[in-house]
Scaffold this active site. Structure first.
Site, PDB file in Angstrom:
ATOM      1  N   ASP A 320       0.754  -0.957  -0.070  1.00 47.71           N
ATOM      2  CA  ASP A 320      -0.058   0.058  -0.125  1.00 47.71           C
ATOM      3  C   ASP A 320       0.940   1.234  -0.092  1.00 47.71           C
ATOM      4  O   ASP A 320       2.150   1.271   0.475  1.00 47.71           O
ATOM      5  CB  ASP A 320      -0.724  -0.108   1.216  1.00 47.71           C
ATOM      6  CG  ASP A 320      -1.991   0.857   1.200  1.00 47.71           C
ATOM      7  OD1 ASP A 320      -2.405   1.111   0.151  1.00 47.71           O
ATOM      8  OD2 ASP A 320      -2.071   1.464   2.453  1.00 47.71           O
ATOM      9  N   ASP A 513      -0.881  -0.547   6.109  1.00 45.92           N
ATOM     10  CA  ASP A 513      -0.937   0.180   7.522  1.00 45.92           C
ATOM     11  C   ASP A 513      -2.227  -0.261   8.335  1.00 45.92           C
ATOM     12  O   ASP A 513      -2.532   0.363   9.207  1.00 45.92           O
ATOM     13  CB  ASP A 513      -0.771   1.507   7.443  1.00 45.92           C
ATOM     14  CG  ASP A 513      -1.721   2.414   6.592  1.00 45.92           C
ATOM     15  OD1 ASP A 513      -2.468   1.747   6.126  1.00 45.92           O
ATOM     16  OD2 ASP A 513      -1.410   3.462   6.524  1.00 45.92           O
ATOM     17  N   ASP A 517      -7.290  -0.731   4.363  1.00 39.85           N
ATOM     18  CA  ASP A 517      -6.836  -1.725   3.781  1.00 39.85           C
ATOM     19  C   ASP A 517      -6.923  -3.180   4.216  1.00 39.85           C
ATOM     20  O   ASP A 517      -6.108  -4.193   4.009  1.00 39.85           O
ATOM     21  CB  ASP A 517      -5.451  -1.448   3.086  1.00 39.85           C
ATOM     22  CG  ASP A 517      -4.426  -1.341   4.153  1.00 39.85           C
ATOM     23  OD1 ASP A 517      -4.784  -1.286   5.492  1.00 39.85           O
ATOM     24  OD2 ASP A 517      -3.386  -0.708   3.802  1.00 39.85           O
TER      25      ASP A 517
END
Ligand code: ADP
Ligand code: MG
Length: 622
Positions: A320, A513, A517
């Site tokens: 990410d 993190d 997500d």
């Protein structure tokens, strides 16, 4: 000692006593025949009833082909052919081995718990002008606690007075102390170094960082059994093969009239004893626990030993962007109001609307705003992952987010046209301007990328941010595969696609993190979350958690996994080699049953020592 170990010791004690009595009585009084058999049978029974019982229970679960079965057949057989003393002795040694196994396992678990020595014992609660020592569990939200130099922080809190430094090594593996001021967050389990601080409790003990981490590590220990599927697979084939060899030994040579039949039965039984893979069976979970412990000491929490096995099979790391490859701390570079609003008013509207969000974008706007937010001014908050936020601020409808959000709300906006992430703001249905923010790439991510490239592992970047920013960051890091302007659900879809295209035996890890997500973290073969401090979703969804925001710790995790599996492999090679040797010797009549058992114990001890070495690994400098 654990309950299991206590039970085993009692069994062994009782068996040993009966064994000695049987020896003494039968020897001194020359007892033979049925009375002799009964006396040794008693000793044998004391040592083995529970083992028999457990094996019976396993039959119903269809997983009874294990080392217990080998021992049961061997000793029962020895007993049946009149080798009473040896049958009991073999069982006695076997049970002693099991006891050693139990003790070393529980020791290891304990030492892992003490590795991450973060359990706070007490708290100084401020009551009026005095202090009272209370258990951390009794602290309530909003209470004020006093932290003295050298004390462990009992619960998560915010500094209300004083400045100082905090040692977070036990939590994050980071040895550099951190400076804290009024308003800064403190995490339980870290240590207040050299000044007196006062702090307000923000989380109860059970929801605080230390308790959460302890729970995680403990459950990883319990889950060690899933790492032994390795061992299970092995015994499934090993046990029948051994039984077959023993059977052939009993049947074939007598058919060729080589020595007496009873001698071959005895040798067949010794083969069963010699082949017992007990040492190996215990050394495997030990090595995995050792790996998990080493990692925990470096601020890498691994949920379950199977993750160590999986990690070294990963060939694609998907990252990410925001907060993972970049610092996730945006700096406001420009504020561009579109009409009557001043810059301050625009920033205020956006910051207030974002005041409940934990997204890095929101945090940076709040940071730039710099004042305490009066939360009564903000209502009807609605955060829309991948878009931005909507809220009513001072009675006015505010939207803050990306162009996608503006498009959806049919608000015409003027594209920022500058590099960076722009937060567009609309007030009461009208475009009000944008705030340009930018993030910096983590230096540490570069280190990881170099490492990945050297090993020919692929890196992919996913982001919800715009193309331009995405290309910029990827270019900086040398990542070729980039996907931008993704909604959280697009990330899930992409990941599913990637997984379908993976080759057999190659796994995919997602590093994020935990903000927007978590589903992807959960979906990947291995989810690696960064910054375990404070991000609850990440703690839950991920398989591996890097307590410190340092992607390069993935390198350490991979190294630890490799070392763990190496020690498992060494143990297997050594143990199996020894077993083959012993089986051959038993076949040719060179070992007695007792000697076979003693050799077994020796192999077990060596295996255990080799696994214990894993726990020492951090000291060797990864
Ligand atoms: P990334 O994939 O880079 O981690 P996210 O999926 O979390 O990004 O967010 C994607 C985009 O959605 C951001 O770049 C931003 O433009 C917008 N966004 C998400 N949440 C917010 C928010 N709270 N405020 C403003 N914009 C937001
Ligand atoms: Mg994100």
């Amino acid at each position: 000692m654990t309950k299991e170990a206590k039970k085993k010791s009692i069994e062994i004690g009782a068996g040993l006593l009966l064994y000695i009595i049987a020896w003494a009585v039968t020897d001194l009084k020359d007892v033979t025949g049925a009375p002799e058999t009964v006396m040794f049978l008693l000793a044998y029974a004391a040592l083995s009833v529970t083992t028999y019982w457990e094996q019976l229970k396993k039959i119903t679960k269809k997983q009874f082909l294990d080392e217990n079965l080998l021992m049961i057949i061997a000793t029962a057989g020895a007993f049946a052919v009149g080798r009473h003393k040896e049958a009991v002795a073999a069982m006695l040694f076997y049970q002693a081995g099991k006891l050693v196994e139990e003790i070393s396992l529980s020791r290891t678990k304990k030492s892992i718990a003490s590795f991450i020595d973060i359990r706070p014992e007490y708290a100084n609660l401020k009551v009026g002008e005095t202090e009272k020592i209370v258990p951390p569990q009794e602290l309530l939200l909003g209470q004020i606690i006093v932290l003295k130099p050298g004390e462990k922080i009992p619960v998560d809190a915010v500094v209300t007075s004083g400045t100082g430094t905090v040692d977070m090594k036990a939590l994050t593996g980071e040895s550099e102390p951190m400076a804290v001021w009024e308003g800064d967050r403190l995490y339980s389990g870290s240590i207040n170094m050299n000044s007196v601080l006062e702090a307000r409790v923000t989380k109860r003990y059970n929801d605080s960082t230390a308790a959460k981490i302890m729970r995680l590590v403990e459950s990883a220990n319990e889950k060690h059994s899933d790492s032994i599927h390795f061992a299970d697979k092995f015994t499934k084939y090993y046990t029948p093969i051994v039984i077959l060899i023993a059977l052939l030994t009993v049947i074939l040579p007598p058919m060729m009239f080589i020595e007496a039949k009873s001698e071959w039965i005895y040798r067949g039984l010794i083969i069963l004893v010699a082949a017992c893979p007990c040492g190996l069976m215990v050394s495997i979970p030990l090595a995995f626990l050792g790996g998990i412990g080493s990692a925990a000491k470096q601020g890498i929490l691994i949920k379950g030993g199977s993750m160590l096995e999986k990690l070294i099979q990963v060939d694609t790391f998907v990252f990410d962007k925001t907060g993972t490859l970049t610092e996730g701390v945006f700096h406001v570079r420009d504020i561009v109001p579109f009409n009557k609003m001043t810059k301050e008013e625009l920033l205020e509207a956006a910051a207030l609307a974002e005041s409940y969000s934990k997204h890095p974008v929101a945090l940076s706007l709040l940071e730039a705003y710099g004042r305490e937010v009066d939360k009564t001014r903000v209502t009807d908050i609605d955060e829309q992952p991948g878009y931005g936020v909507h809220a009513v601020v001072d009675g006015r409808e505010v939207y803050a987010g990306n162009t996608r959000l503006m498009d959806r709300e049919k608000i015409r906006c003027q594209a920022a046209g500058e590099a960076g992430t722009a937060v567009y703001v609309a007030v009461d249905g009208e475009y009000a301007g944008y705030i340009l923010i930018s993030d910096v790439v983590r230096k540490d991510a570069m280190k990881l990328m170099r490492w990945l490239r050297k090993r020919d592992l692929s890196a992919v970047m996913l982001t919800g941010d715009n193309e331009q920013v995405a290309e910029d960051v990827a270019g900086n890091l040398g990542i070729e595969s980039v996907y931008a302007e993704l909604m959280p659900e697009d990330k899930v879809e992409l990941l599913e696609e990637f997984r379908e295209n993976q080759m057999e035996g190659e796994l995919l890890a997602f590093v994020g993190d935990g903000i927007n997500d978590a589903p992807v973290l959960a979906l990947a073969d291995i989810g690696i979350a960064m910054g375990g401090l404070g991000a609850d979703a990440a703690l839950e969804a991920a398989d591996i958690i890097l307590m410190e925001d340092e992607p390069s710790r993935i390198i350490n995790a991979v190294r630890i996994s490799k070392a763990t599996l190496r020690s498992v492999r060494e143990n297997m090679v050594f143990a199996i080699g020894m077993k083959v040797l012993l089986i051959a010797m038993a076949f040719f009549g060179f070992v007695t049953m007792q000697n076979a058992i003693i050799a077994d114990m020796a192999v077990m001890l060596i295996n255990i020592l080799n696994s214990f070495w894993m726990l020492q690994y951090p000291e060797k400098g990864v």
